[in-house]
Write an enzyme that holds these catalytic residues in place. Structure first.
Site, short mmCIF file in Angstrom:
data_model
loop_
_atom_site.label_atom_id
_atom_site.label_comp_id
_atom_site.label_asym_id
_atom_site.label_seq_id
_atom_site.Cartn_x
_atom_site.Cartn_y
_atom_site.Cartn_z
N ARG A 173 0.57 -1.41 0.00
CA ARG A 173 0.17 -0.16 0.37
C ARG A 173 0.94 1.04 0.10
O ARG A 173 1.68 1.15 0.68
CB ARG A 173 -1.20 -0.60 0.92
CG ARG A 173 -1.98 0.60 1.22
CD ARG A 173 -2.74 0.59 2.52
NE ARG A 173 -3.99 1.58 3.23
CZ ARG A 173 -3.51 2.92 4.49
NH1 ARG A 173 -2.09 3.29 4.99
NH2 ARG A 173 -4.56 3.94 4.30
N GLU A 200 -5.22 -1.28 7.48
CA GLU A 200 -4.31 -0.69 8.00
C GLU A 200 -4.66 -1.16 9.50
O GLU A 200 -5.46 -0.94 10.11
CB GLU A 200 -4.26 1.19 9.04
CG GLU A 200 -3.86 2.49 7.59
CD GLU A 200 -3.67 3.27 8.42
OE1 GLU A 200 -3.70 3.86 9.40
OE2 GLU A 200 -4.63 4.17 7.12
N GLU A 226 -9.19 7.84 5.65
CA GLU A 226 -10.59 7.31 6.90
C GLU A 226 -10.90 8.81 6.98
O GLU A 226 -10.81 9.71 7.46
CB GLU A 226 -9.26 7.71 8.19
CG GLU A 226 -8.06 7.03 8.46
CD GLU A 226 -6.93 6.45 9.35
OE1 GLU A 226 -7.16 5.59 9.90
OE2 GLU A 226 -6.82 7.44 10.44
#
Length: 368
Positions: free
Chosen positions: A72, A265, A163
């Site tokens: 990522r 994550e 996020e």
């Protein structure tokens, strides 16, 4: 094996490549990944990575040989230090794809960190009208992804925002005005699909144990026509609720929305010691009950998170990425792109110890 095939079918055209030398245990996750966004800068500043035997080598090759099969990479628009831009993404992606690894590209749509507490527009976009802002999102997304496609390293997954609990590109894209949030996210989605129809779009929230947040957010996404393929979650056990809460949430959203789910994550400390003179973010000896800040505790926590994802109903748990696996304590590679004297506060949660040696958690994750 059946679980892996089910996950890949749900993900559609995405083929998660895997190095031939990477062992895969029975029932392993389709995606066993690591965020390595800090790697290019670490290497430029002299960072050294070693395998479990202590032999120095290429960090990505060490990850791949340990069984990881995806990376990522985040993208900032115009960061002060010049890292985490298209230039580094192209270079690292080329290396990873040569090792048979797949690629998740994470657009922050900012010049620095975007997260639930801040979604700051890039300086160059500050004065744009809303229509121009949509065009900027499309153009920036398309530019990076098309460059990847043209060099033969097409992104397999793309996060349109990072996020985005409260939306993106505040104040314009705040989800206090959902139609605006939807318009910006759909501009990113359209750019992804214009480059590659097989690339899957991930919408990513933090607080992976908060089911109320996820139901509220994705119910609104459905009501406002936001397009996406995969639900992405951050889950850090010391911040985001119990493992049971995480399990309940990820199982619920996979079932409620009928989408594959992916932990983009997660991490856990392997020590309480500091390597770079900058205070660590997580300092407790037992940040989560029953899991010490030791190499064994790190391995056990990441194995537990992997197990929860592996057991999502109907094979919808795609996998996980451990966050900033290569962000070791290299001087100058700190958290603030505008301040070279800053440290990173995260080196005790990497997959490499303070001598640069790969930790046991790497092979635990590699088995999925």
């Amino acid at each position: 094996m059946r679980r892996i095939l089910t996950a890949l079918l749900l993900l559609g055209a995405l083929v998660v490549a895997q190095p031939a030398h990477a062992a895969k245990g029975p029932g392993g996750l389709a995606i066993r990944g690591a965020d390595v966004s800090s790697l290019a800068k670490s290497e430029a500043l002299g960072g050294v990575y070693r395998d479990a035997s202590g032999r120095a080598g290429d960090a990505l090759r060490i990850l791949a040989r340990g069984g990881l099969n995806s990376i990522r990479l985040k993208v900032w628009v115009n960061p002060a230090d010049g890292y985490n831009t298209k230039t580094q993404v192209l270079a690292v992606a080329r290396r990873a794809k040569a090792l048979g690894m797949s690629l998740l590209v994470d657009f922050h749509y900012s010049d620095s960190w975007a997260d639930p507490g801040k979604q700051v527009k890039p300086a160059a976009w500050q004065s744009l009208s809303f229509e121009q802002l949509k065009q900027a999102v499309y153009a920036h997304t398309y530019d990076v992804l098309d460059a990847l496609r043209r060099q033969g390293t097409t992104a397999d997954l793309v996060q349109v925002g990072n996020e985005i609990n409260g939306g993106l590109l505040w104040p314009d894209g705040s989800n206090s005005t959902w139609p605006n949030t939807a318009a910006l996210l759909n501009a990113g989605y359209d750019a992804v699909k214009a480059v590659s129809g097989s690339t899957k779009v991930v919408l990513h929230l933090a607080d992976g144990g908060d089911n109320g947040l996820y139901r509220w957010w994705f119910d609104n996404a459905g009501a406002h026509g936001i397009r996406y393929d995969v639900i992405g979650l951050s889950y850090y056990a010391y911040w985001h609720g119990t493992l049971d809460a995480f399990r309940a949430n990820i199982n619920d959203v996979a079932t409620r929305y009928g989408k594959p789910v992916l932990v983009v994550e997660t991490a856990y400390p392997f020590t309480t010691a500091d390597a770079d003179g900058w205070p660590n973010i997580i300092t407790a000896g037992e940040p989560y009950p029953g899991y010490r800040a030791t190499p064994q505790g790190q391995s056990a926590m990441l194995a537990k998170v992997a197990e929860i994802v592996r057991n999502v109903p109907n094979g919808r748990g795609l996998g996980l990425y451990t966050w900033e696996a290569t962000w070791t304590g290299v001087r100058g590679n700190g958290w603030d792109p505008a301040d070279p004297s800053s440290g990173n506060g995260w080196e005790n949660q990497a997959l490499f110890d303070y001598s640069g040696r790969a930790l046991p958690a790497l092979t635990v994750l590699g088995r999925g």
